[in-house]
Design an enzyme around this catalytic site. Structure first.
Site, PDB file in Angstrom:
ATOM      1  N   SER A  11      52.442  54.134  31.007  1.00 46.95           N
ATOM      2  CA  SER A  11      53.825  54.621  30.954  1.00 46.95           C
ATOM      3  C   SER A  11      54.763  53.785  31.817  1.00 46.95           C
ATOM      4  CB  SER A  11      53.835  56.061  31.471  1.00 46.95           C
ATOM      5  OG  SER A  11      55.133  56.446  31.836  1.00 46.95           O
ATOM      6  N   GLU A  43      56.747  55.072  33.666  1.00 46.70           N
ATOM      7  CA  GLU A  43      56.801  55.788  34.951  1.00 46.70           C
ATOM      8  C   GLU A  43      55.978  55.057  36.013  1.00 46.70           C
ATOM      9  OE1 GLU A  43      58.380  58.914  36.098  1.00 46.70           O
ATOM     10  OE2 GLU A  43      59.628  58.056  34.531  1.00 46.70           O
ATOM     11  N   TYR A 102      52.508  62.280  38.457  1.00 49.42           N
ATOM     12  CA  TYR A 102      52.258  61.802  37.090  1.00 49.42           C
ATOM     13  C   TYR A 102      52.180  60.267  37.070  1.00 49.42           C
ATOM     14  CZ  TYR A 102      53.172  60.359  32.280  1.00 49.42           C
ATOM     15  OH  TYR A 102      53.109  59.736  31.060  1.00 49.42           O
TER      16      TYR A 102
HETATM   17  P1  NDP Z   1      52.522  65.427  24.611  1.00 50.75           P
HETATM   18  O1  NDP Z   1      52.789  66.156  25.883  1.00 50.75           O
HETATM   19  O2  NDP Z   1      53.335  65.726  23.399  1.00 50.75           O
HETATM   20  O3  NDP Z   1      50.993  65.616  24.214  1.00 50.75           O
HETATM   21  C1  NDP Z   1      49.990  65.681  25.188  1.00 50.75           C
HETATM   22  C2  NDP Z   1      48.652  65.924  24.517  1.00 50.75           C
HETATM   23  O4  NDP Z   1      47.658  65.980  25.540  1.00 50.75           O
HETATM   24  C3  NDP Z   1      48.579  67.256  23.745  1.00 50.75           C
HETATM   25  O5  NDP Z   1      47.813  67.053  22.586  1.00 50.75           O
HETATM   26  C4  NDP Z   1      47.838  68.158  24.728  1.00 50.75           C
HETATM   27  O6  NDP Z   1      47.068  69.183  24.103  1.00 50.75           O
HETATM   28  C5  NDP Z   1      46.873  67.147  25.344  1.00 50.75           C
HETATM   29  N1  NDP Z   1      46.365  67.643  26.626  1.00 50.75           N
HETATM   30  C6  NDP Z   1      47.075  67.915  27.748  1.00 50.75           C
HETATM   31  N2  NDP Z   1      46.260  68.380  28.711  1.00 50.75           N
HETATM   32  C7  NDP Z   1      45.008  68.411  28.174  1.00 50.75           C
HETATM   33  C8  NDP Z   1      43.739  68.800  28.658  1.00 50.75           C
HETATM   34  N3  NDP Z   1      43.596  69.260  29.884  1.00 50.75           N
HETATM   35  N4  NDP Z   1      42.667  68.710  27.822  1.00 50.75           N
HETATM   36  C9  NDP Z   1      42.812  68.251  26.565  1.00 50.75           C
HETATM   37  N5  NDP Z   1      44.002  67.865  26.035  1.00 50.75           N
HETATM   38  C10 NDP Z   1      45.072  67.950  26.836  1.00 50.75           C
HETATM   39  O7  NDP Z   1      52.616  63.878  24.979  1.00 50.75           O
HETATM   40  P2  NDP Z   1      53.107  62.632  24.080  1.00 50.75           P
HETATM   41  O8  NDP Z   1      52.524  62.732  22.744  1.00 50.75           O
HETATM   42  O9  NDP Z   1      54.568  62.462  24.257  1.00 50.75           O
HETATM   43  O10 NDP Z   1      52.448  61.418  24.885  1.00 50.75           O
HETATM   44  C11 NDP Z   1      51.131  60.960  24.597  1.00 50.75           C
HETATM   45  C12 NDP Z   1      50.605  60.171  25.786  1.00 50.75           C
HETATM   46  O11 NDP Z   1      51.464  59.076  26.057  1.00 50.75           O
HETATM   47  C13 NDP Z   1      50.517  60.960  27.097  1.00 50.75           C
HETATM   48  O12 NDP Z   1      49.388  60.480  27.787  1.00 50.75           O
HETATM   49  C14 NDP Z   1      51.784  60.584  27.832  1.00 50.75           C
HETATM   50  O13 NDP Z   1      51.601  60.723  29.218  1.00 50.75           O
HETATM   51  C15 NDP Z   1      51.933  59.140  27.402  1.00 50.75           C
HETATM   52  N6  NDP Z   1      53.278  58.597  27.374  1.00 50.75           N
HETATM   53  C16 NDP Z   1      54.253  59.236  26.656  1.00 50.75           C
HETATM   54  C17 NDP Z   1      55.514  58.699  26.559  1.00 50.75           C
HETATM   55  C18 NDP Z   1      56.604  59.366  25.804  1.00 50.75           C
HETATM   56  O14 NDP Z   1      57.779  59.008  26.017  1.00 50.75           O
HETATM   57  N7  NDP Z   1      56.319  60.288  24.901  1.00 50.75           N
HETATM   58  C19 NDP Z   1      55.823  57.404  27.214  1.00 50.75           C
HETATM   59  C20 NDP Z   1      54.715  56.813  27.916  1.00 50.75           C
HETATM   60  C21 NDP Z   1      53.488  57.400  27.979  1.00 50.75           C
HETATM   61  P3  NDP Z   1      47.652  70.681  23.893  1.00 50.75           P
HETATM   62  O15 NDP Z   1      48.457  70.622  22.623  1.00 50.75           O
HETATM   63  O16 NDP Z   1      46.422  71.482  23.771  1.00 50.75           O
HETATM   64  O17 NDP Z   1      48.476  70.995  25.106  1.00 50.75           O
HETATM   65  P1  GDR Z   2      60.562  61.360  31.802  1.00 53.85           P
HETATM   66  O1  GDR Z   2      61.196  62.314  30.677  1.00 53.85           O
HETATM   67  O2  GDR Z   2      60.475  62.019  33.109  1.00 53.85           O
HETATM   68  O3  GDR Z   2      61.297  60.059  31.721  1.00 53.85           O
HETATM   69  O4  GDR Z   2      59.059  61.199  31.264  1.00 53.85           O
HETATM   70  P2  GDR Z   2      62.154  63.572  30.768  1.00 53.85           P
HETATM   71  O5  GDR Z   2      62.764  63.698  29.424  1.00 53.85           O
HETATM   72  O6  GDR Z   2      61.467  64.761  31.330  1.00 53.85           O
HETATM   73  O7  GDR Z   2      63.270  63.113  31.850  1.00 53.85           O
HETATM   74  C1  GDR Z   2      64.120  62.004  31.596  1.00 53.85           C
HETATM   75  C2  GDR Z   2      65.237  61.972  32.638  1.00 53.85           C
HETATM   76  O8  GDR Z   2      66.125  63.064  32.407  1.00 53.85           O
HETATM   77  C3  GDR Z   2      66.447  63.659  33.651  1.00 53.85           C
HETATM   78  N1  GDR Z   2      66.863  65.052  33.452  1.00 53.85           N
HETATM   79  C4  GDR Z   2      66.091  66.043  32.966  1.00 53.85           C
HETATM   80  N2  GDR Z   2      64.820  66.049  32.506  1.00 53.85           N
HETATM   81  C5  GDR Z   2      64.312  67.205  32.032  1.00 53.85           C
HETATM   82  N3  GDR Z   2      63.074  67.223  31.534  1.00 53.85           N
HETATM   83  N4  GDR Z   2      65.038  68.370  32.063  1.00 53.85           N
HETATM   84  C6  GDR Z   2      66.321  68.425  32.529  1.00 53.85           C
HETATM   85  O9  GDR Z   2      66.957  69.466  32.544  1.00 53.85           O
HETATM   86  C7  GDR Z   2      66.883  67.201  32.996  1.00 53.85           C
HETATM   87  N5  GDR Z   2      68.106  66.861  33.498  1.00 53.85           N
HETATM   88  C8  GDR Z   2      68.071  65.558  33.757  1.00 53.85           C
HETATM   89  C9  GDR Z   2      65.150  63.522  34.457  1.00 53.85           C
HETATM   90  O10 GDR Z   2      65.421  63.720  35.848  1.00 53.85           O
HETATM   91  C10 GDR Z   2      64.743  62.115  34.075  1.00 53.85           C
HETATM   92  O11 GDR Z   2      65.417  61.193  34.880  1.00 53.85           O
HETATM   93  C11 GDR Z   2      58.786  60.973  29.882  1.00 53.85           C
HETATM   94  C12 GDR Z   2      57.429  61.637  29.571  1.00 53.85           C
HETATM   95  O12 GDR Z   2      57.207  61.581  28.171  1.00 53.85           O
HETATM   96  C13 GDR Z   2      56.297  60.909  30.276  1.00 53.85           C
HETATM   97  O13 GDR Z   2      55.043  61.420  29.824  1.00 53.85           O
HETATM   98  C14 GDR Z   2      56.381  59.412  29.930  1.00 53.85           C
HETATM   99  O14 GDR Z   2      55.368  58.700  30.571  1.00 53.85           O
HETATM  100  C15 GDR Z   2      57.759  58.871  30.311  1.00 53.85           C
HETATM  101  O15 GDR Z   2      58.750  59.601  29.598  1.00 53.85           O
HETATM  102  C16 GDR Z   2      57.904  57.398  29.946  1.00 53.85           C
END
Ligand code: NDP
Ligand code: GDR
Length: 332
Positions: A128, A130, A152
């Site tokens: 990520s 992050e 995270y």
């Molecule tokens: P989601 O939060 O939508 O999905 C997370 C998945 O992980 C779900 O299927 C969830 O299952 C599963 N999971 C969570 N905890 C557990 C556990 N304890 N055991 C088994 N399964 C578990 O995430 P995204 O699809 O957005 O992201 C996919 C991956 O990419 C993640 O690793 C995230 O950190 C990473 N990532 C995401 C980004 C983004 O912007 N979306 C950017 C960079 C990295 P359940 O449905 O059962 O909760």
């Molecule tokens: P992020 O996503 O932390 O970048 O992680 P998120 O959408 O939670 O936050 C993005 C930015 O928005 C600001 N923010 C808020 N965020 C949330 N959730 N709720 C609020 O009310 C709010 N107001 C402002 C946050 O402070 C932050 O700066 C996502 C996840 O998908 C991670 O798993 C992944 O790795 C990174 O993107 C890349």
């Protein structure tokens, strides 16, 4: 012979889009899910409900090595996409221990089971942006040093290091995608983009009159998840294992996202958005913008969506869903 892929996190945003992509490419797709999900499919499989007859699901827990070992021993997989994680940054401040446990040990268990049973299986780790956290250079690329700002982020740096170590120590094909934020209509409601677009829909239909947010000045490089899962697949098709940044190269503030999303529904965000300190983070990542030129050059990857298209699709999808829900409840 059909290629077999194992996806952890198949019920999540990326897992659902990746499943569709791999099925289109002719893969046999297997998913690792929590046992509770199998017991409550109507609530837990909302993103993959339309795919259930096309995939094979295996119950396992990321906290249990034996359960993962068992799944990996059942089939010979060509590729493993390890997407499962506690992925919400804000939650990782509330419970850093369980985030670390799931994200670090879960990744280690997957790698260890593959090494033991299927060292030829190619492995993708969901790294990520992050990991860059308090950024040392802009834009961020593969060589930018990491400085994570949350439990995270720290857990993802550990997962990245584990993945690289298995590649170097055991000669396994293990890669990390360093993906910047990617969104879409299937994004979880806790993330800021979906929080905004779902609120726009409720406000437009008169079901809410405000949206409470934290830091509006944070800048993110937002792409579309459908574009990003294509990059994951491409990374596992290369001759040698390598890590890649995947990003659009454009950055926007949360405020700009609000302006565009409310504007898409003919509303002015200034009238509805309120700042609420509860949504501020103990340590914030202020600015992310990625340089994905390596992925574009070596993988031939490029995104199809631009920022306004992403926002429009999310708002229109939430408006349609909210209208449907409202008319269903008024017919009851
Ligand atoms: P989601 O939060 O939508 O999905 C997370 C998945 O992980 C779900 O299927 C969830 O299952 C599963 N999971 C969570 N905890 C557990 C556990 N304890 N055991 C088994 N399964 C578990 O995430 P995204 O699809 O957005 O992201 C996919 C991956 O990419 C993640 O690793 C995230 O950190 C990473 N990532 C995401 C980004 C983004 O912007 N979306 C950017 C960079 C990295 P359940 O449905 O059962 O909760
Ligand atoms: P992020 O996503 O932390 O970048 O992680 P998120 O959408 O939670 O936050 C993005 C930015 O928005 C600001 N923010 C808020 N965020 C949330 N959730 N709720 C609020 O009310 C709010 N107001 C402002 C946050 O402070 C932050 O700066 C996502 C996840 O998908 C991670 O798993 C992944 O790795 C990174 O993107 C890349």
């Amino acid at each position: 012979m059909k290629k077999k892929a194992l996806i952890t996190g198949i019920t999540g945003q990326d897992g659902s889009y990746l499943t569709e992509h791999l099925l289109e490419l002719g893969y046999e797709v297997h998913g690792l899910v929590r046992r509770v999900a199998l017991e409550d499919p109507h609530r837990r499989f909302t993103r993959i409900g339309h795919l259930l007859d096309k995939v094979t699901l295996h119950p396992a827990s990321l906290e249990s090595y034996p359960s993962i070992f068992h799944v990996v021993s059942q089939h010979e997989f060509n590729e493993c996409y390890h997407l499962a994680a506690q992925s919400f940054v804000a939650e990782s401040f509330r419970d850093g221990f369980s985030t670390m446990n799931t994200n670090i040990n879960g990744t280690h268990y997957m790698l260890a089971a593959l090494r033991e049973l299927q060292p030829k299986c190619r492995f993708y780790f969901a790294g990520s942006s992050e990991m860059f956290g308090k950024v040392r250079e802009t834009p961020q690329k593969e060589t930018t040093p990491f400085h994570p700002r949350s439990p995270y982020g720290i857990s993802k740096v550990a997962g990245f290091d584990l993945t690289r170590n298995y590649r170097e120590a055991y000669d396994m094909f293990c890669v990390s995608g360093i993906l910047f934020n990617h969104e879409g209509p299937r994004r979880g409601f806790e993330f800021v983009t979906r929080k905004i677009t779902s609120a726009v829909a409720r406000i437009k239909l008169g079901l809410a009159n405000e949206l409470r947010l934290g830091n509006l000045e944070a800048k993110r490089d937002w792409g579309h998840a459908q574009d990003y899962v294509r990059a994951m697949h491409l990374m596992l098709q290369q001759e040698t294992a390598n890590d890649y940044v995947v990003a659009t190269g454009e950055t926007h503030t949360v405020r700009e996202f609000c302006e565009l999303a409310f504007g898409e529904a003919g509303l002015d965000y200034n009238q509805f958005v309120r700042i609420d300190d509860r949504y501020l983070r103990p340590a914030e990542v202020d600015l992310l913008v990625g340089d994905s030129s390596k992925a574009r050059r070596e993988l031939g990857w490029q995104p199809k969506y631009n920022f306004p298209q992403l926002v429009r699709e999310m708002v229109q999808s939430d408006l349609a869903a909210q209208r449907q829900q409202s008319s269903a409840s008024s017919n009851r």
